[in-house]
Design a protein around this motif. Structure first.
Motif, PDB file in Angstrom:
ATOM      1  N   PHE A   1       0.808  -1.213   0.000  1.00  0.00           N
ATOM      2  CA  PHE A   1       0.000   0.000   0.000  1.00  0.00           C
ATOM      3  C   PHE A   1       0.844   1.267   0.000  1.00  0.00           C
ATOM      4  CE2 PHE A   1      -2.471  -3.339   2.103  1.00  0.00           C
ATOM      5  CZ  PHE A   1      -3.604  -3.347   1.314  1.00  0.00           C
ATOM      6  N   SER A   2       0.298   2.296  -0.612  1.00  0.00           N
ATOM      7  CA  SER A   2       0.900   3.619  -0.627  1.00  0.00           C
ATOM      8  C   SER A   2      -0.010   4.571   0.132  1.00  0.00           C
ATOM      9  CB  SER A   2       1.089   4.085  -2.078  1.00  0.00           C
ATOM     10  OG  SER A   2       1.706   5.344  -2.131  1.00  0.00           O
ATOM     11  N   CYS A   3       0.518   5.186   1.150  1.00  0.00           N
ATOM     12  CA  CYS A   3      -0.291   6.037   2.037  1.00  0.00           C
ATOM     13  C   CYS A   3      -0.533   7.401   1.402  1.00  0.00           C
ATOM     14  CB  CYS A   3       0.440   6.207   3.375  1.00  0.00           C
ATOM     15  SG  CYS A   3      -0.448   7.222   4.568  1.00  0.00           S
ATOM     16  N   ASN A   4      -1.786   7.770   1.250  1.00  0.00           N
ATOM     17  CA  ASN A   4      -2.120   9.084   0.711  1.00  0.00           C
ATOM     18  C   ASN A   4      -1.988  10.128   1.813  1.00  0.00           C
ATOM     19  OD1 ASN A   4      -3.967  11.434   0.094  1.00  0.00           O
ATOM     20  ND2 ASN A   4      -3.995  10.358  -1.865  1.00  0.00           N
ATOM     21  N   ILE A   5      -0.888  10.850   1.807  1.00  0.00           N
ATOM     22  CA  ILE A   5      -0.618  11.768   2.917  1.00  0.00           C
ATOM     23  C   ILE A   5      -1.383  13.083   2.795  1.00  0.00           C
ATOM     24  CG2 ILE A   5       1.610  10.737   3.451  1.00  0.00           C
ATOM     25  CD1 ILE A   5       2.935  13.134   2.028  1.00  0.00           C
ATOM     26  N   GLU A   6      -2.221  13.207   1.780  1.00  0.00           N
ATOM     27  CA  GLU A   6      -3.129  14.345   1.707  1.00  0.00           C
ATOM     28  C   GLU A   6      -4.323  14.137   2.630  1.00  0.00           C
ATOM     29  OE1 GLU A   6      -2.351  16.901  -0.128  1.00  0.00           O
ATOM     30  OE2 GLU A   6      -0.899  16.116  -1.585  1.00  0.00           O
ATOM     31  N   GLN A   7      -4.732  12.883   2.796  1.00  0.00           N
ATOM     32  CA  GLN A   7      -5.899  12.567   3.613  1.00  0.00           C
ATOM     33  C   GLN A   7      -5.529  12.043   5.000  1.00  0.00           C
ATOM     34  OE1 GLN A   7      -8.053   9.999   0.800  1.00  0.00           O
ATOM     35  NE2 GLN A   7      -9.451  11.690   0.436  1.00  0.00           N
ATOM     36  N   TRP A   8      -4.330  11.519   5.137  1.00  0.00           N
ATOM     37  CA  TRP A   8      -3.826  11.097   6.443  1.00  0.00           C
ATOM     38  C   TRP A   8      -3.025  12.253   7.070  1.00  0.00           C
ATOM     39  CZ3 TRP A   8      -3.029   5.553   7.991  1.00  0.00           C
ATOM     40  CH2 TRP A   8      -3.692   4.649   7.154  1.00  0.00           C
ATOM     41  N   PHE A   9      -2.982  12.307   8.389  1.00  0.00           N
ATOM     42  CA  PHE A   9      -2.080  13.178   9.163  1.00  0.00           C
ATOM     43  C   PHE A   9      -2.319  14.666   8.919  1.00  0.00           C
ATOM     44  CE2 PHE A   9       0.535   9.595   7.325  1.00  0.00           C
ATOM     45  CZ  PHE A   9       0.332   8.718   8.376  1.00  0.00           C
ATOM     46  N   ARG A  10      -3.532  15.068   8.652  1.00  0.00           N
ATOM     47  CA  ARG A  10      -3.781  16.460   8.290  1.00  0.00           C
ATOM     48  C   ARG A  10      -3.398  17.491   9.355  1.00  0.00           C
ATOM     49  NH1 ARG A  10      -9.032  17.381   4.398  1.00  0.00           N
ATOM     50  NH2 ARG A  10      -8.118  16.401   2.553  1.00  0.00           N
ATOM     51  N   PRO A  11      -3.320  17.167  10.631  1.00  0.00           N
ATOM     52  CA  PRO A  11      -2.953  18.220  11.584  1.00  0.00           C
ATOM     53  C   PRO A  11      -1.496  18.670  11.493  1.00  0.00           C
ATOM     54  CG  PRO A  11      -4.136  16.435  12.673  1.00  0.00           C
ATOM     55  CD  PRO A  11      -3.743  15.949  11.303  1.00  0.00           C
ATOM     56  N   ILE A  12      -0.636  17.960  10.781  1.00  0.00           N
ATOM     57  CA  ILE A  12       0.789  18.263  10.842  1.00  0.00           C
ATOM     58  C   ILE A  12       1.300  18.797   9.506  1.00  0.00           C
ATOM     59  CG2 ILE A  12       1.124  16.513  12.629  1.00  0.00           C
ATOM     60  CD1 ILE A  12       2.430  14.736  10.557  1.00  0.00           C
ATOM     61  N   PRO A  13       2.448  19.494   9.506  1.00  0.00           N
ATOM     62  CA  PRO A  13       2.998  20.038   8.264  1.00  0.00           C
ATOM     63  C   PRO A  13       3.182  18.958   7.211  1.00  0.00           C
ATOM     64  CG  PRO A  13       4.148  20.955  10.149  1.00  0.00           C
ATOM     65  CD  PRO A  13       3.260  19.871  10.683  1.00  0.00           C
ATOM     66  N   PHE A  14       3.038  19.367   5.946  1.00  0.00           N
ATOM     67  CA  PHE A  14       2.966  18.390   4.866  1.00  0.00           C
ATOM     68  C   PHE A  14       4.190  17.484   4.798  1.00  0.00           C
ATOM     69  CE2 PHE A  14       3.384  16.833   0.541  1.00  0.00           C
ATOM     70  CZ  PHE A  14       2.140  16.258   0.357  1.00  0.00           C
ATOM     71  N   LEU A  15       5.373  18.026   4.784  1.00  0.00           N
ATOM     72  CA  LEU A  15       6.562  17.181   4.639  1.00  0.00           C
ATOM     73  C   LEU A  15       6.706  16.214   5.811  1.00  0.00           C
ATOM     74  CD1 LEU A  15       9.229  19.652   3.196  1.00  0.00           C
ATOM     75  CD2 LEU A  15       7.869  17.943   1.970  1.00  0.00           C
ATOM     76  N   ASP A  16       6.294  16.636   7.002  1.00  0.00           N
ATOM     77  CA  ASP A  16       6.382  15.757   8.164  1.00  0.00           C
ATOM     78  C   ASP A  16       5.414  14.582   8.083  1.00  0.00           C
ATOM     79  OD1 ASP A  16       8.399  17.236   9.285  1.00  0.00           O
ATOM     80  OD2 ASP A  16       7.079  18.419  10.575  1.00  0.00           O
ATOM     81  N   ARG A  17       4.437  14.686   7.193  1.00  0.00           N
ATOM     82  CA  ARG A  17       3.524  13.553   7.011  1.00  0.00           C
ATOM     83  C   ARG A  17       4.256  12.352   6.379  1.00  0.00           C
ATOM     84  NH1 ARG A  17      -1.813  16.662   4.495  1.00  0.00           N
ATOM     85  NH2 ARG A  17      -1.624  18.520   5.825  1.00  0.00           N
ATOM     86  N   ILE A  18       5.316  12.620   5.639  1.00  0.00           N
ATOM     87  CA  ILE A  18       6.112  11.519   5.089  1.00  0.00           C
ATOM     88  C   ILE A  18       6.759  10.754   6.239  1.00  0.00           C
ATOM     89  CG2 ILE A  18       7.942  10.880   3.478  1.00  0.00           C
ATOM     90  CD1 ILE A  18       7.465  13.547   2.044  1.00  0.00           C
ATOM     91  N   ASN A  19       7.277  11.500   7.227  1.00  0.00           N
ATOM     92  CA  ASN A  19       7.820  10.848   8.434  1.00  0.00           C
ATOM     93  C   ASN A  19       6.741  10.037   9.143  1.00  0.00           C
ATOM     94  OD1 ASN A  19       9.273  13.462   7.846  1.00  0.00           O
ATOM     95  ND2 ASN A  19      10.651  12.669   9.407  1.00  0.00           N
ATOM     96  N   ALA A  20       5.543  10.603   9.222  1.00  0.00           N
ATOM     97  CA  ALA A  20       4.453   9.923   9.921  1.00  0.00           C
ATOM     98  C   ALA A  20       4.076   8.625   9.229  1.00  0.00           C
ATOM     99  CB  ALA A  20       3.235  10.844  10.005  1.00  0.00           C
ATOM    100  N   ALA A  21       4.038   8.644   7.895  1.00  0.00           N
ATOM    101  CA  ALA A  21       3.718   7.422   7.154  1.00  0.00           C
ATOM    102  C   ALA A  21       4.767   6.353   7.419  1.00  0.00           C
ATOM    103  CB  ALA A  21       3.627   7.718   5.661  1.00  0.00           C
ATOM    104  N   LYS A  22       6.016   6.741   7.432  1.00  0.00           N
ATOM    105  CA  LYS A  22       7.085   5.776   7.711  1.00  0.00           C
ATOM    106  C   LYS A  22       6.964   5.234   9.138  1.00  0.00           C
ATOM    107  CE  LYS A  22      12.115   5.193   7.579  1.00  0.00           C
ATOM    108  NZ  LYS A  22      12.162   4.185   6.512  1.00  0.00           N
TER     109      LYS A  22
END
Length: 314
Positions: free
Chosen positions: A53-74
């Motif tokens: 699966f590939s995590c759609n970081i536009e819909q996941w982790f919305r409270p945090i800055p965009f680039l940090d959502r990549i960290n969150a997915a990992k």
């Protein structure tokens, strides 16, 4: 959220995921409150089964800055992400910045959606041609060979058939350029339930358009959520359109949360998807139910485990 706080929360998530934390741990970033919950897979198991699966970081982790959502997915166990428009500076987005963060974290980007103009409108022909250059350059920066294509809002004064004709004509124009760049534009049909005002919904006319263009570089983004809301009969329709499928996305219906939260029997669907020969990533383009990203990731991993979903092959 500052970086120190983000790192602390990411580390906490890893501890919770491995089952080493005490009960009643609350994590404000991931909206979790796990009381030694037995239905949350360990981090190691999550990472193994999330590999499809590939995590759609536009819909996941919305409270945090965009680039940090990549960290969150990992931190949740994903190895890949998908994004929408990479050219939104106010949101901290640029193709180079996104690509660099992904490289730093050894995360793969599987798809992007660079906000296509409405090219069914003949007045937008020049705009579309300039936009295509920008979209291709973004893909090179992101190291992604396929991008999502919409641009099919209804146009006052034109019939549906006229819009389809204009849309198809511009795709035929774009195809040779995309072929020369070894890239694929994936037409994404929407659904009329929460994407009103478009003329491409569900299987048709998208499937017929791609077959008429007849190019390896113009294919379909087959989003099961949109297909369910428009057509239903998911497996039969997938079989009938599979020859034009380049990329897959999913969400349960009707709520657009993770599989298992609604009415779609995703175990059967994903099994058939692999049987048909789809070897790529599956975009997790949904909103985690109750904003609980850890639970959503674990549910997704449980789904893959239940059908022994093998990872992508390239």
């Amino acid at each position: 959220m500052d970086r120190r706080k983000f790192i602390r929360h990411s580390s906490l998530l890893g501890i919770v995921g491995t089952g080493l934390a005490a009960c009643n741990v609350t994590d404000e970033l991931f909206q979790t409150n796990e009381k030694c919950a037995p239905n949350i897979l360990s981090f190691a198991e999550r990472r193994h089964w999330l590999s499809s699966f590939s995590c759609n970081i536009e819909q996941w982790f919305r409270p945090i800055p965009f680039l940090d959502r990549i960290n969150a997915a990992k931190a949740l166990g994903f190895s890949a992400i998908e994004i929408w428009n990479p050219h939104q500076v106010k949101q901290g987005k640029s193709p180079n910045a996104i690509a660099q963060r992904a490289i730093d974290l050894n995360m793969r980007i599987t798809s992007y959606s660079p906000g296509a103009p409405n090219f069914a409108d003949p007045n937008n022909e020049k705009v579309f041609k300039r936009w295509l250059d920008v979209a291709i350059e973004a893909g090179k920066a992101l190291n992604v060979s396929n991008f999502n294509l919409t641009g099919h809002k209804k146009i006052d004064g034109l019939t549906t058939q006229e819009m389809i004709k204009n849309y198809t004509r511009m795709l035929k124009w774009a195809a040779p350029r995309l072929e020369s760049e070894n890239m694929v534009a994936t037409v994404e049909p929407y659904n009329p339930w929460n994407h009103k005002g478009h003329f491409i919904y569900g299987k048709e006319p998208a499937l017929s358009i791609c077959r008429e263009v007849n190019s390896k570089s113009i294919k379909l983004n087959w989003d099961f959520f949109h297909m369910q809301r428009t057509n239903g009969n998911l497996i039969t329709n997938l079989e009938e359109g599979f020859d034009q499928v380049e990329y897959i996305q999913l969400a349960d219906a009707p709520g657009r949360n993770q599989p298992g939260s609604g009415e779609v029997a995703y175990g059967h669907i994903l099994t058939r998807l692999r049987e048909l020969g789809y070897q790529g990533f599956i975009g997790a383009e949904f909103f985690p139910k109750d904003k609980n990203a850890l639970k959503a990731a674990s549910d997704l991993a449980y789904l893959a485990k239940s059908v022994s979903l093998h990872p992508p092959r390239f």
